[in-house]
Design a protein around this motif. Sequence first.
Motif, PDB file in Angstrom:
ATOM      1  N   ARG A  64     -33.117 -14.805  22.093  1.00 17.39           N
ATOM      2  CA  ARG A  64     -33.188 -13.375  23.109  1.00 17.39           C
ATOM      3  C   ARG A  64     -34.434 -13.099  23.661  1.00 17.39           C
ATOM      4  O   ARG A  64     -34.908 -12.490  24.364  1.00 17.39           O
ATOM      5  CB  ARG A  64     -32.347 -12.322  22.918  1.00 17.39           C
ATOM      6  CG  ARG A  64     -32.368 -11.194  24.244  1.00 17.39           C
ATOM      7  CD  ARG A  64     -31.432  -9.837  23.661  1.00 17.39           C
ATOM      8  NE  ARG A  64     -30.698  -9.139  25.152  1.00 17.39           N
ATOM      9  CZ  ARG A  64     -32.674  -8.539  25.124  1.00 17.39           C
ATOM     10  NH1 ARG A  64     -33.390  -8.043  24.142  1.00 17.39           N
ATOM     11  NH2 ARG A  64     -32.098  -7.812  26.549  1.00 17.39           N
ATOM     12  N   LYS A 103     -29.489 -17.639  37.978  1.00 19.32           N
ATOM     13  CA  LYS A 103     -28.345 -17.166  37.063  1.00 19.32           C
ATOM     14  C   LYS A 103     -28.253 -18.134  35.869  1.00 19.32           C
ATOM     15  O   LYS A 103     -28.027 -19.301  36.418  1.00 19.32           O
ATOM     16  CB  LYS A 103     -27.316 -16.696  37.497  1.00 19.32           C
ATOM     17  CG  LYS A 103     -26.704 -15.362  38.567  1.00 19.32           C
ATOM     18  CD  LYS A 103     -26.890 -14.333  38.176  1.00 19.32           C
ATOM     19  CE  LYS A 103     -26.921 -13.052  38.411  1.00 19.32           C
ATOM     20  NZ  LYS A 103     -26.476 -11.960  39.880  1.00 19.32           N
ATOM     21  N   THR A 104     -28.082 -17.650  35.285  1.00 21.37           N
ATOM     22  CA  THR A 104     -27.944 -18.617  33.789  1.00 21.37           C
ATOM     23  C   THR A 104     -27.037 -18.561  32.703  1.00 21.37           C
ATOM     24  O   THR A 104     -26.127 -17.200  33.452  1.00 21.37           O
ATOM     25  CB  THR A 104     -29.395 -19.131  32.972  1.00 21.37           C
ATOM     26  OG1 THR A 104     -28.912 -17.925  32.222  1.00 21.37           O
ATOM     27  CG2 THR A 104     -30.574 -19.128  33.709  1.00 21.37           C
ATOM     28  N   ASP A 105     -26.318 -19.719  31.907  1.00 20.19           N
ATOM     29  CA  ASP A 105     -25.342 -19.313  31.269  1.00 20.19           C
ATOM     30  C   ASP A 105     -26.602 -18.195  30.346  1.00 20.19           C
ATOM     31  O   ASP A 105     -27.519 -18.299  30.336  1.00 20.19           O
ATOM     32  CB  ASP A 105     -25.022 -20.184  30.473  1.00 20.19           C
ATOM     33  CG  ASP A 105     -25.724 -21.113  29.574  1.00 20.19           C
ATOM     34  OD1 ASP A 105     -26.831 -20.701  29.762  1.00 20.19           O
ATOM     35  OD2 ASP A 105     -25.715 -22.449  29.593  1.00 20.19           O
ATOM     36  N   SER A 106     -26.359 -17.702  28.595  1.00 17.20           N
ATOM     37  CA  SER A 106     -26.578 -17.319  27.600  1.00 17.20           C
ATOM     38  C   SER A 106     -26.777 -18.125  27.133  1.00 17.20           C
ATOM     39  O   SER A 106     -27.060 -17.414  25.672  1.00 17.20           O
ATOM     40  CB  SER A 106     -25.549 -16.433  27.551  1.00 17.20           C
ATOM     41  OG  SER A 106     -24.473 -15.203  28.320  1.00 17.20           O
ATOM     42  N   TYR A 108     -29.935 -19.075  25.374  1.00 14.88           N
ATOM     43  CA  TYR A 108     -30.343 -18.778  24.890  1.00 14.88           C
ATOM     44  C   TYR A 108     -32.100 -19.949  24.654  1.00 14.88           C
ATOM     45  O   TYR A 108     -31.775 -20.467  23.533  1.00 14.88           O
ATOM     46  CB  TYR A 108     -31.345 -17.434  24.508  1.00 14.88           C
ATOM     47  CG  TYR A 108     -30.414 -16.210  24.723  1.00 14.88           C
ATOM     48  CD1 TYR A 108     -31.112 -15.333  25.741  1.00 14.88           C
ATOM     49  CD2 TYR A 108     -29.273 -15.864  23.981  1.00 14.88           C
ATOM     50  CE1 TYR A 108     -30.434 -14.256  26.575  1.00 14.88           C
ATOM     51  CE2 TYR A 108     -28.550 -14.116  24.601  1.00 14.88           C
ATOM     52  CZ  TYR A 108     -29.093 -13.583  25.432  1.00 14.88           C
ATOM     53  OH  TYR A 108     -28.408 -12.951  26.173  1.00 14.88           O
ATOM     54  N   ALA A 111     -31.225 -22.423  28.235  1.00 10.10           N
ATOM     55  CA  ALA A 111     -30.015 -22.415  29.191  1.00 10.10           C
ATOM     56  C   ALA A 111     -30.096 -22.622  30.777  1.00 10.10           C
ATOM     57  O   ALA A 111     -30.956 -23.653  31.380  1.00 10.10           O
ATOM     58  CB  ALA A 111     -30.084 -20.565  30.125  1.00 10.10           C
ATOM     59  N   SER A 114     -26.428 -21.600  36.917  1.00 10.20           N
ATOM     60  CA  SER A 114     -25.740 -21.434  36.300  1.00 10.20           C
ATOM     61  C   SER A 114     -24.968 -21.220  38.253  1.00 10.20           C
ATOM     62  O   SER A 114     -23.829 -22.286  38.959  1.00 10.20           O
ATOM     63  CB  SER A 114     -24.462 -20.466  36.085  1.00 10.20           C
ATOM     64  OG  SER A 114     -25.079 -19.177  35.927  1.00 10.20           O
ATOM     65  N   ASN A 140     -28.873 -13.745  32.522  1.00  4.31           N
ATOM     66  CA  ASN A 140     -27.631 -14.003  32.354  1.00  4.31           C
ATOM     67  C   ASN A 140     -26.799 -13.493  33.179  1.00  4.31           C
ATOM     68  O   ASN A 140     -27.005 -11.851  33.705  1.00  4.31           O
ATOM     69  CB  ASN A 140     -27.251 -14.642  31.121  1.00  4.31           C
ATOM     70  CG  ASN A 140     -27.554 -13.165  30.212  1.00  4.31           C
ATOM     71  OD1 ASN A 140     -27.729 -12.599  30.804  1.00  4.31           O
ATOM     72  ND2 ASN A 140     -27.803 -13.424  28.700  1.00  4.31           N
ATOM     73  N   LYS A 141     -25.671 -12.884  33.171  1.00  7.44           N
ATOM     74  CA  LYS A 141     -24.727 -11.835  33.172  1.00  7.44           C
ATOM     75  C   LYS A 141     -24.603 -10.753  32.467  1.00  7.44           C
ATOM     76  O   LYS A 141     -23.901  -9.402  33.196  1.00  7.44           O
ATOM     77  CB  LYS A 141     -22.747 -12.810  33.014  1.00  7.44           C
ATOM     78  CG  LYS A 141     -22.624 -13.075  31.176  1.00  7.44           C
ATOM     79  CD  LYS A 141     -21.318 -13.049  31.642  1.00  7.44           C
ATOM     80  CE  LYS A 141     -21.040 -13.461  30.060  1.00  7.44           C
ATOM     81  NZ  LYS A 141     -19.257 -14.400  30.010  1.00  7.44           N
ATOM     82  N   THR A 146     -33.526 -15.090  30.604  1.00 10.63           N
ATOM     83  CA  THR A 146     -33.389 -16.109  29.570  1.00 10.63           C
ATOM     84  C   THR A 146     -34.304 -17.468  30.019  1.00 10.63           C
ATOM     85  O   THR A 146     -34.913 -17.960  31.145  1.00 10.63           O
ATOM     86  CB  THR A 146     -32.216 -17.207  29.940  1.00 10.63           C
ATOM     87  OG1 THR A 146     -31.579 -17.374  31.601  1.00 10.63           O
ATOM     88  CG2 THR A 146     -30.534 -16.253  29.622  1.00 10.63           C
TER      89      THR A 146
END
Length: 402
Positions: A64, A103-106, A108, A111, A114, A140-141, A146
């Motif tokens: 991260r 936006k991406t997934d997590s 790190y 990524a 998404s 990410n969310k 990321t």
Amino acid sequence: MSLIVQKFGGSSVANAEKLRNVAGIITDTYKAGNDVVVVVSAQGDTTDELIEKAKEVNPSPSKREMDVLLSVGEQISISLLAMTIENMGFPVISLTGWQVGLKTDSNYGNARISKFTNDRLRNEILKKNIVIVAGFQGINKYDDITTLGRGGSDTSAVALATALKADLCQIYTDVDGVYTSDPRKIPTAKKLDEITFDEMLELASLGAQVLHNRSVEMAKKHNIELEVLSSLERKPGTKVKEVVKMEKMLVRGVAVDKDIAKVAVIGLPDKPGIAFKMFSLLAQKKVNVDVILQSVGRENTKDISFTVNKDNLDLAVSVINDNLDVFGATKVVTKDKISKVSLVGAGMQSNPGIAAKMFEALADANINISMITTSEIKVSVIIDEAESDKAARVIHDAFFNI
Ligand code: ASP
Ligand code: MG
């Protein structure tokens, strides 16, 4: 009027002079009446330097925090490029990954994109701004920054081009296109005018390293035409698209991958279920296996050899060693000084004799093949690393210098 996405790699924006050059390309495209969205990488070796800085304070920083750090490189580029264009009197705005809603997934450090909500981007285009977007980064969310993995700016560019339904996505770099092989090693390598997505995917994954693989996969999925071209010369590059003129070209290129290693598991019992056990355990540990060869050993035993990426070698060996009893194997042998040399071309599937001609070239050069694998559009051989450049050269000569 078209909407064009242009991506500039780190070497193309490395200093003030290069930034002015790139600004010239962008503003010329804009002056011709196009909407222009630009994606940039970090300047020169910035990303590597940032990684070094991290190591100075922590040998194994969290992924991260690494992403917080690495995303800075692209942010420097977008602001400097926007200022350069501003200074030339054009309307311009720079935006980070999160500002454009990428936006991406997590995951790190690597990524995946998404979702992409591009209202801000569209508004800026409507306002007739040249928009400069930071590549390689998203959010990410949890609203954390990321990054998309090394070389990921290409994928950012294709994602933007897809979401905006761009007419063209140009990837500017320091080479003037995709070649039949690495031109630094094979001087007779020729630049290709066109190449299919599938061929490019093979050449990219096999070590030609011009485009981020995921960018090509995404471009193929959404049928976004790509062009790879040089930021230093104003001339056409290589078009990457679904269908290309075949002409007489059966093969498109020769690629070398030195980043592989071989694992041989010796003395396995010759009975059903052994390969299944072994490869499902490797899959569980996320070890990507490439070429597999099974051969007959002594007294009702068999040996199974496979190749993995060098990074995965230690993990693969420990998975096998921890389970030697489960498999009933006697031992594991490894070799990391090996390479994969591949001949790639969509014209292969309907033309017999291509593999034979490739093996003949290797035989004439007295190069021993340890494993062979084929698909519709490629033939690959595993050979000693020390012979890989020579192998690529003799194969290239056999197919391209007629
Ligand atoms: N700056 C990042 C890297 O060096 C991303 C990119 O260049 O595409 O990998
Ligand atoms: Mg790159």
